[in-house]
Design an enzyme around this catalytic site. Structure first.
Site, PDB file in Angstrom:
ATOM      1  CD  GLU B  60      -2.161  -8.245   0.898  1.00 29.29           C
ATOM      2  OE1 GLU B  60      -2.103  -8.059   2.026  1.00 29.29           O
ATOM      3  OE2 GLU B  60      -2.110  -7.665  -0.203  1.00 29.29           O
ATOM      4  CG  HIS B 129       6.439  -5.137  -5.420  1.00 28.48           C
ATOM      5  ND1 HIS B 129       7.026  -4.891  -4.199  1.00 28.48           N
ATOM      6  CD2 HIS B 129       5.388  -4.601  -5.374  1.00 28.48           C
ATOM      7  CE1 HIS B 129       6.176  -4.407  -3.621  1.00 28.48           C
ATOM      8  NE2 HIS B 129       5.123  -4.055  -4.117  1.00 28.48           N
TER       9      HIS B 129
END
Ligand SMILES: Cc1ncc(C[n+]2csc(CCOP(=O)(O)OP(=O)(O)O)c2C)c(N)n1
Ligand SMILES: [Mg+2]
Lengths: 375, 324
Positions: B60, B129
């Site tokens: 990322e 998450h």
């Protein structure tokens, strides 16, 4: 070894292998990129190295007079790296570096005036006094900064090179980082992506042997070589003796050609040395290395002296010519100090410009909704 | 008008913008050959090919940074985060580079970048998450934050975000991807920074964004049916820029505000809105501002309990009844 014991000079691998003069066993002066240099061009490199040194010496003085805030990371001692590499940039080549960014800025063609004014936080500075020493930018000269977060610029360099390839332009991005920055994760992500996707980026590690007060021996598991890490990503790499301008140019040019022609990325590790503290505010400058070590480098490895000697040997320069070039660098510097001192600071109201493009430009998109939240 | 899903609305926005502008490309983990972890980019790789729709390794920081660099060069990257929860791995690139590069260059550079993906709790995937980081990113001057609640808004706002010349954090919601809604055929754009009154009312203003808008609409329906209370629902649609005027107009009309927010309460989006209302419409208020946020703890896994951690219509109704 305790901090007070005198240290023996550290001579890293690239230097140790080579004689302590500007000439190498391989004659890089004969490399294609060097063979046809005119005397004017060779003196131009000297002029640029001297410009960097005089500019920074003047900035140090201003800093010590309290005319600057924050950090001032001097490039003095490393001049041959910026001059040897940035001067190779063609119309589709780009550069990006970290916070030790004054040298590259001057070589890509930024004026001393705008740079000195930025150091003093003036509205006439290259970033209007909003960036400071660590954040010089000149996108019109394809120079993308000037970045303060160690290794934070490494994926940006990748993205710049990605954009070149995407647009079908034959160019590359020179992305500079320090020997400390190689230990950041994002650099390794960038290496993998560069190699995986054949992105025309040339990473240049300016190995000055220290990250702040931490020597290479204390920061890298592999001590002999940093560029070799590229091998882990199936990527080309090379070691460069940074005090030899011909070698810096020859090896960097080869890497740039591979990037431009074949989209092959590369990691170059250029061996160099900084004379001053990590920044001027480096309180421990004398603790992590000995004055003898610094003196040793100044005496034996100064890139400017070595280049001057080389040019004298070649019959390109004389003491007189050198003195003239140096005088010009000093005058340009003095004028920039004057310019910076005479320039106004930004206004408090200027704080709110240059945040959103759409607001700055007064577009429709910049007019919908509230962008700033001061009561 | 055709009825399509939120997912399809986004997909249509991408297809139209990819078609329209050569400089637009999509990049992220599993966006191309796999068709997107949540199928939002389904079919686009097949249609537009390797150059325009690009699968990345799991990096990322690296690929978001690449997107920032490419945007500085004038491309219009649309970068997918499989979850906005993973943005923290790329936080430096988003905040320091996308968010600050224009400022630090004195306006010489701009960064026309979209970073997008789902940002929501409620799917029983645990705390790592389930983050709702709109407040974190909206806290950075230089970034824009958009949180659409409906298919119509998702498409119109995405198209605008891609054409915007500043970095936009576009926060979607996995629980909304399957929601259906009317979306006109053909081109339309929704400006960023314009709220939408999703239901008119006179007694209390429910101010929300993202999925909390739907929670508020459900609450408003029951308030009307069961308590004869007329609630107005204001959908912010974007957090920064923020449509202050629509919020204040609504509060000045109803004199009561209940802020509904899937963000955490401490320093969350609703904190900012509460401050703004008391600064500018204090005299118009007939009751203290109320807030309904996610319960202030990391997201719990246990499925029936996580439902209670997010704002529910019941909690909204309780707060409304406390002030009406
Ligand atoms: C992410 C991050 N961590 C720490 C710092 C503080 N810092 C600034 S420069 C520096 C040393 C970096 O050394 P190196 O990469 O060798 O570059 P050099 O200063 O030698 O040019 C440190 C620790 C920072 N700016 N960013
Ligand atoms: Mg270093």
């Amino acid at each position: 070894m305790s901090a007070t014991q005198p240290k023996t000079p550290i001579v890293s691998v690239a230097r140790a292998e080579k004689p302590k003069t500007a000439s190498s066993p391989v004659d890089y002066a004969k490399a294609p990129v060097n063979a046809n240099l005119t005397p004017e061009q060779k003196l131009g490199f000297l002029a640029d190295m001297l410009r960097i040194r005089r500019f920074e010496q003047a900035s140090l003085k201003l800093y010590q007079q309290g005319k600057m805030g924050g950090f001032l990371h001097l490039y003095i001692g490393q001049e041959s790296v910026a001059v040897g590499t940035c001067a190779l940039m063609g119309p589709n080549d780009h550069a990006i570096t970290a916070y030790r960014d004054h040298g590259h800025a001057l070589v890509v063609g930024m004026s001393m005036n705008e740079c000195m004014a930025e150091l003093l936080g003036k509205a006439t500075g290259c970033s209007k006094g909003k960036g400071g020493s660590m954040h010089f930018f000149a996108p019109d000269k394809r120079y993308w900064g000037g970045h303060g977060i160690v290794a934070g610029q490494t994926p940006l360099g990748l993205g710049i090179a990605f954009a070149l390839k995407y647009k079908g332009l034959k160019g590359c991005c020179l992305a500079y980082l320090g020997d400390g920055a190689v230990n950041q994760g994002v650099f390794h992500e960038s290496l993998n992506l560069a190699s995986l996707w054949n992105i025309p980026v040339v990473y240049i590690i300016e190995n000055n042997q220290y990250s702040m007060g931490t020597s290479l021996a204390r920061s890298s598991a592999i001590k002999s070589c940093l560029a070799e890490r590229a091998a882990g990503y199936d990527m080309d790499w090379d070691l460069v003796n940074g005090e030899n301008l011909y070698e810096v140019r020859a090896k960097t040019w080869d890497a740039m050609e591979r990037a431009r022609e074949k989209c092959k990325p590369c990691v170059l590790e250029i061996d160099t040395y900084r004379y001053y503290g990590h920044s001027v505010a480096d309180a421990n400058a004398k603790k992590y290395r000995s004055p003898e070590e610094i003196e040793f480098y100044k005496q034996n490895h100064d890139p400017i002296t070595l280049w001057e000697n080389r040019l004298k040997e070649e019959g390109v320069a004389t003491d007189e010519i050198i003195a003239k070039i140096d005088k010009a660098a000093k005058e340009e510097t003095a004028a920039s100090v004057q310019f910076a001192e005479d320039s106004p600071f930004p206004e408090v109201q200027d704080i709110f410009d240059d945040i959103y493009y759409e607001v700055d430009m007064g577009t429709e998109a910049g007019k919908t909704g509230r962008h700033f939240f001061n009561d | 008008m055709p009825v399509i899903t939120y997912r399809q609305a986004l997909n249509d926005a991408f297809a139209e913008e990819l078609e329209r502008d050569e400089n637009v490309f999509l990049m992220g983990e599993e966006v191309a050959e796999y068709n997107g972890a949540y199928k939002v980019t389904e079919g686009l790789w097949k249609r537009f090919g390797d150059k325009r729709v690009i699968d990345t390794p799991i990096s990322e920081a690296g690929f978001i940074g690449l997107g920032v660099g490419a945007a500085m060069m004038g491309l219009r990257p649309v970068m997918e985060l499989m979850f906005w929860s993973f943005a923290y791995v790329a936080y430096d690139q988003i905040i320091n580079n996308a968010g600050c590069v224009r400022y630090m260059s004195g306006g010489l550079i701009n960064c026309p970048l979209v970073i997008r993906g789902p940002a929501n709790g409620g799917t029983n995937v645990g705390a790592t998450h389930s983050h709702t980081p709109e407040n974190f990113f909206a806290n950075t001057p230089g970034l824009k934050v958009v949180c659409p609640a409906t298919p119509y808004d998702a498409k119109g706002l995405m198209k605008t975000a891609i054409r915007d010349n500043d970095p936009v954090c576009f926060m979607e919601n996995t629980l909304l991807y399957g929601d259906q809604g009317e979306v006109p055929e053909g081109e339309y754009l929704i400006p960023i920074g314009v709220a939408d009154v999703k239901r008119e009312g006179t007694d209390v203003s429910l101010i929300a964004h993202g999925r909390a808008v739907l929670t508020s609409l459900a609450a408003a329906h029951r308030l009307h049916e069961e308590f004869n209370i007329s609630a107005e629902v204001v959908d912010l649609r974007s957090i920064r820029p923020l449509d202050e005027q629509t919020i204040l107009d609504s509060v000045r009309k109803t004199h009561r505000a209940v802020l509904v927010d899937e963000n955490k309460p401490f320093c969350g989006v609703s904190s900012q809105i509460a401050t703004m209302i008391q600064e500018h419409a204090f005299d118009d208020l007939d009751a203290p501002i109320q807030r309904v946020c996610s319960l202030d703890a990391p997201a719990i896994y246990s499925p029936p309990i996580e439902k209670q951690q997010l704002p529910t219509a019941d909690r909204v109704i309780q707060k409304v009844l406390a002030v009406c």
